[in-house]
Design a protein around this motif. Structure first.
Motif, PDB file in Angstrom:
ATOM      1  N   THR A 135      -8.286  -7.126   8.511  1.00 55.14           N
ATOM      2  CA  THR A 135      -8.159  -5.725   8.905  1.00 55.14           C
ATOM      3  C   THR A 135      -6.855  -5.097   8.442  1.00 55.14           C
ATOM      4  O   THR A 135      -6.765  -3.880   8.316  1.00 55.14           O
ATOM      5  CB  THR A 135      -8.260  -5.593  10.443  1.00 55.14           C
ATOM      6  OG1 THR A 135      -7.256  -6.427  11.052  1.00 55.14           O
ATOM      7  CG2 THR A 135      -9.624  -6.027  10.934  1.00 55.14           C
ATOM      8  N   ALA A 136      -5.827  -5.920   8.214  1.00 53.45           N
ATOM      9  CA  ALA A 136      -4.548  -5.355   7.752  1.00 53.45           C
ATOM     10  C   ALA A 136      -4.736  -4.603   6.448  1.00 53.45           C
ATOM     11  O   ALA A 136      -4.383  -3.425   6.330  1.00 53.45           O
ATOM     12  CB  ALA A 136      -3.512  -6.469   7.585  1.00 53.45           C
ATOM     13  N   TRP A 137      -5.336  -5.254   5.462  1.00 51.63           N
ATOM     14  CA  TRP A 137      -5.547  -4.587   4.182  1.00 51.63           C
ATOM     15  C   TRP A 137      -6.675  -3.558   4.265  1.00 51.63           C
ATOM     16  O   TRP A 137      -6.651  -2.542   3.571  1.00 51.63           O
ATOM     17  CB  TRP A 137      -5.854  -5.605   3.095  1.00 51.63           C
ATOM     18  CG  TRP A 137      -6.245  -4.950   1.801  1.00 51.63           C
ATOM     19  CD1 TRP A 137      -7.471  -4.935   1.229  1.00 51.63           C
ATOM     20  CD2 TRP A 137      -5.389  -4.153   0.957  1.00 51.63           C
ATOM     21  NE1 TRP A 137      -7.453  -4.195   0.072  1.00 51.63           N
ATOM     22  CE2 TRP A 137      -6.189  -3.710  -0.116  1.00 51.63           C
ATOM     23  CE3 TRP A 137      -4.048  -3.803   1.000  1.00 51.63           C
ATOM     24  CZ2 TRP A 137      -5.673  -2.914  -1.144  1.00 51.63           C
ATOM     25  CZ3 TRP A 137      -3.531  -3.005  -0.016  1.00 51.63           C
ATOM     26  CH2 TRP A 137      -4.338  -2.574  -1.067  1.00 51.63           C
ATOM     27  N   ALA A 138      -7.647  -3.794   5.128  1.00 55.02           N
ATOM     28  CA  ALA A 138      -8.779  -2.876   5.237  1.00 55.02           C
ATOM     29  C   ALA A 138      -8.332  -1.459   5.576  1.00 55.02           C
ATOM     30  O   ALA A 138      -8.994  -0.488   5.198  1.00 55.02           O
ATOM     31  CB  ALA A 138      -9.762  -3.375   6.287  1.00 55.02           C
ATOM     32  N   HIS A 139      -7.220  -1.324   6.287  1.00 56.40           N
ATOM     33  CA  HIS A 139      -6.733   0.008   6.665  1.00 56.40           C
ATOM     34  C   HIS A 139      -5.811   0.614   5.607  1.00 56.40           C
ATOM     35  O   HIS A 139      -5.286   1.710   5.803  1.00 56.40           O
ATOM     36  CB  HIS A 139      -5.992  -0.064   8.004  1.00 56.40           C
ATOM     37  CG  HIS A 139      -6.896  -0.316   9.166  1.00 56.40           C
ATOM     38  ND1 HIS A 139      -7.211  -1.587   9.596  1.00 56.40           N
ATOM     39  CD2 HIS A 139      -7.585   0.536   9.973  1.00 56.40           C
ATOM     40  CE1 HIS A 139      -8.034  -1.502  10.637  1.00 56.40           C
ATOM     41  NE2 HIS A 139      -8.278  -0.233  10.875  1.00 56.40           N
ATOM     42  N   ARG A 169     -13.184   2.166  -0.421  1.00 56.76           N
ATOM     43  CA  ARG A 169     -13.557   0.761  -0.653  1.00 56.76           C
ATOM     44  C   ARG A 169     -14.950   0.716  -1.257  1.00 56.76           C
ATOM     45  O   ARG A 169     -15.914   1.232  -0.685  1.00 56.76           O
ATOM     46  CB  ARG A 169     -13.521  -0.044   0.644  1.00 56.76           C
ATOM     47  CG  ARG A 169     -14.138  -1.434   0.534  1.00 56.76           C
ATOM     48  CD  ARG A 169     -13.924  -2.270   1.778  1.00 56.76           C
ATOM     49  NE  ARG A 169     -12.610  -2.912   1.768  1.00 56.76           N
ATOM     50  CZ  ARG A 169     -12.167  -3.697   2.745  1.00 56.76           C
ATOM     51  NH1 ARG A 169     -12.924  -3.890   3.830  1.00 56.76           N
ATOM     52  NH2 ARG A 169     -10.979  -4.262   2.660  1.00 56.76           N
ATOM     53  N   LEU A 170     -15.041   0.087  -2.435  1.00 57.80           N
ATOM     54  CA  LEU A 170     -16.314  -0.164  -3.092  1.00 57.80           C
ATOM     55  C   LEU A 170     -16.575  -1.666  -3.056  1.00 57.80           C
ATOM     56  O   LEU A 170     -15.649  -2.461  -3.203  1.00 57.80           O
ATOM     57  CB  LEU A 170     -16.291   0.327  -4.538  1.00 57.80           C
ATOM     58  CG  LEU A 170     -15.882   1.786  -4.761  1.00 57.80           C
ATOM     59  CD1 LEU A 170     -15.867   2.102  -6.255  1.00 57.80           C
ATOM     60  CD2 LEU A 170     -16.796   2.740  -4.021  1.00 57.80           C
ATOM     61  N   ALA A 181       0.829  -1.210   0.000  1.00 58.87           N
ATOM     62  CA  ALA A 181       0.000   0.000   0.000  1.00 58.87           C
ATOM     63  C   ALA A 181       0.858   1.253   0.000  1.00 58.87           C
ATOM     64  O   ALA A 181       0.563   2.220  -0.720  1.00 58.87           O
ATOM     65  CB  ALA A 181      -0.923  -0.009   1.215  1.00 58.87           C
ATOM     66  N   ALA A 182       1.928   1.257   0.788  1.00 60.87           N
ATOM     67  CA  ALA A 182       2.803   2.423   0.840  1.00 60.87           C
ATOM     68  C   ALA A 182       3.440   2.691  -0.526  1.00 60.87           C
ATOM     69  O   ALA A 182       3.526   3.840  -0.973  1.00 60.87           O
ATOM     70  CB  ALA A 182       3.889   2.214   1.894  1.00 60.87           C
ATOM     71  N   ARG A 183       3.862   1.628  -1.203  1.00 61.73           N
ATOM     72  CA  ARG A 183       4.488   1.803  -2.513  1.00 61.73           C
ATOM     73  C   ARG A 183       3.479   2.311  -3.543  1.00 61.73           C
ATOM     74  O   ARG A 183       3.783   3.186  -4.361  1.00 61.73           O
ATOM     75  CB  ARG A 183       5.122   0.496  -2.974  1.00 61.73           C
ATOM     76  CG  ARG A 183       5.982   0.640  -4.228  1.00 61.73           C
ATOM     77  CD  ARG A 183       6.703  -0.654  -4.561  1.00 61.73           C
ATOM     78  NE  ARG A 183       7.687  -1.003  -3.554  1.00 61.73           N
ATOM     79  CZ  ARG A 183       8.912  -0.494  -3.486  1.00 61.73           C
ATOM     80  NH1 ARG A 183       9.283   0.438  -4.362  1.00 61.73           N
ATOM     81  NH2 ARG A 183       9.751  -0.873  -2.550  1.00 61.73           N
ATOM     82  N   LEU A 184       2.262   1.748  -3.523  1.00 60.29           N
ATOM     83  CA  LEU A 184       1.236   2.197  -4.460  1.00 60.29           C
ATOM     84  C   LEU A 184       0.867   3.657  -4.231  1.00 60.29           C
ATOM     85  O   LEU A 184       0.668   4.420  -5.183  1.00 60.29           O
ATOM     86  CB  LEU A 184      -0.005   1.311  -4.337  1.00 60.29           C
ATOM     87  CG  LEU A 184       0.112  -0.118  -4.879  1.00 60.29           C
ATOM     88  CD1 LEU A 184      -1.126  -0.928  -4.512  1.00 60.29           C
ATOM     89  CD2 LEU A 184       0.332  -0.125  -6.379  1.00 60.29           C
TER      90      LEU A 184
END
Length: 292
Positions: free
Chosen positions: A222-226, A231-232, A166-169
């Motif tokens: 929850t890791a990816w949820a944050h 979110r759709l 996520a940080a890289r994206l």
């Protein structure tokens, strides 16, 4: 904030203009809900000028949902032919639209990390790209777990990988001014009486299983949820229309699909109906069904 139009006034109204041009937009849903159809449509629409709801650039398609991206490319070419006919006045041709989509096959989380570190930035520096699509994140991180680790260690390692991804994206989005769209799968989650009290009404409507005994929620926990900014959720339900004729034993059903805003920094929780047609994703009825 500029928006990337979905090409349908009903769905654009639900999203107040479309997909955000910065940050990570996650599109989650079960198999057959329309996730890949929607992102393929975005790969074409991003190429339109701003006046037509596009972002005026090409796209990068990171494919990991199957061993080969050829079926997805076949569908994209079919969409491109229809899209080119609709926008021929602006110089659109099927070949030109396809040439503006760089496709990269991803088979392992380590491959994705390397591609995002080297190949994607290199492409962004020389091409006018305004959209990165990853289809799908769950296909990588749900299947490639180190079996030598314990369950807790596996989840901890995966969480760190997802945070790094996520940080890289987000850095790529900020540095190169590109929208990022990631598709995700769903998983069934049982609900006991205590947990059910905390479920929001919109969640019960969008994620509740038909038997009422649980929820169908986006995968990776929850890791990816944050990690995602928006979110759709795409859902599909078979609606019973009644029995067939007097001599028929068939049950008449119709597939009802909806796009739900699960969370967004600028949108309330609301939904819109849509259909998957030959020309792509098309909203039906009223765009926004109301705030939940």
């Amino acid at each position: 904030m500029r928006k990337l139009s979905l090409g349908c006034p009903h769905l654009d109204r639900c999203l107040a203009g479309g997909i955000d041009h910065s940050g990570i937009t996650e599109i989650a849903g079960e198999a057959g809900a329309g996730k890949t159809q929607l992102v393929l449509q975005l790969l074409l629409r991003v190429q339109l000028p701003h006046a037509l709801g596009g972002l005026g650039g090409g796209a990068i398609f990171l494919h990991s949902d199957a061993p080969s991206y050829m079926p997805a490319m076949s569908r994209l070419r079919s969409l491109a032919a229809t899209f080119a006919n609709q926008h021929r006045a602006y110089g659109a041709t099927s070949d030109r639209l396809m040439d503006n989509v760089a496709v990269m096959q991803v088979d392992h989380p380590d491959d994705l990390e390397e591609i995002l570190r080297t190949a994607v930035p290199s492409h962004l520096r020389v091409k006018q790209v305004r959209l990165i699509v990853l289809d799908s994140i769950a296909a990588l991180y749900r299947t490639h777990l180190d079996e030598s680790m314990g369950r807790a260690e596996q989840h901890g390692t995966r969480a760190q990988q997802l945070f790094g991804l996520a940080a890289r994206l987000k850095r790529l989005s900020d540095e190169f001014n590109v929208a990022v769209v990631v598709t995700n799968q769903v998983t069934d989650k049982p609900l006991d009486a205590a947990a059910a009290v905390s479920v929001a009404p919109w969640e019960r409507s969008a994620c509740g299983l038909p038997d009422g005994g649980g929820m169908r929620v986006p995968a990776l926990g929850t890791a990816w949820a944050h990690c995602s900014n928006t979110r759709l959720l795409l859902t599909r339900h078979a609606v019973w229309l009644g029995e067939g004729g007097l001599d028929s034993e068939t049950r008449q059903t119709q597939t009802l699909r909806q796009l739900h805003v699960a969370w967004s920094p600028r949108l309330p929780n609301r939904s819109a109906h849509f259909e998957v047609r030959e020309e792509g994703i098309v909203g039906t009825g009223d765009g926004a069904l109301g705030v939940r």
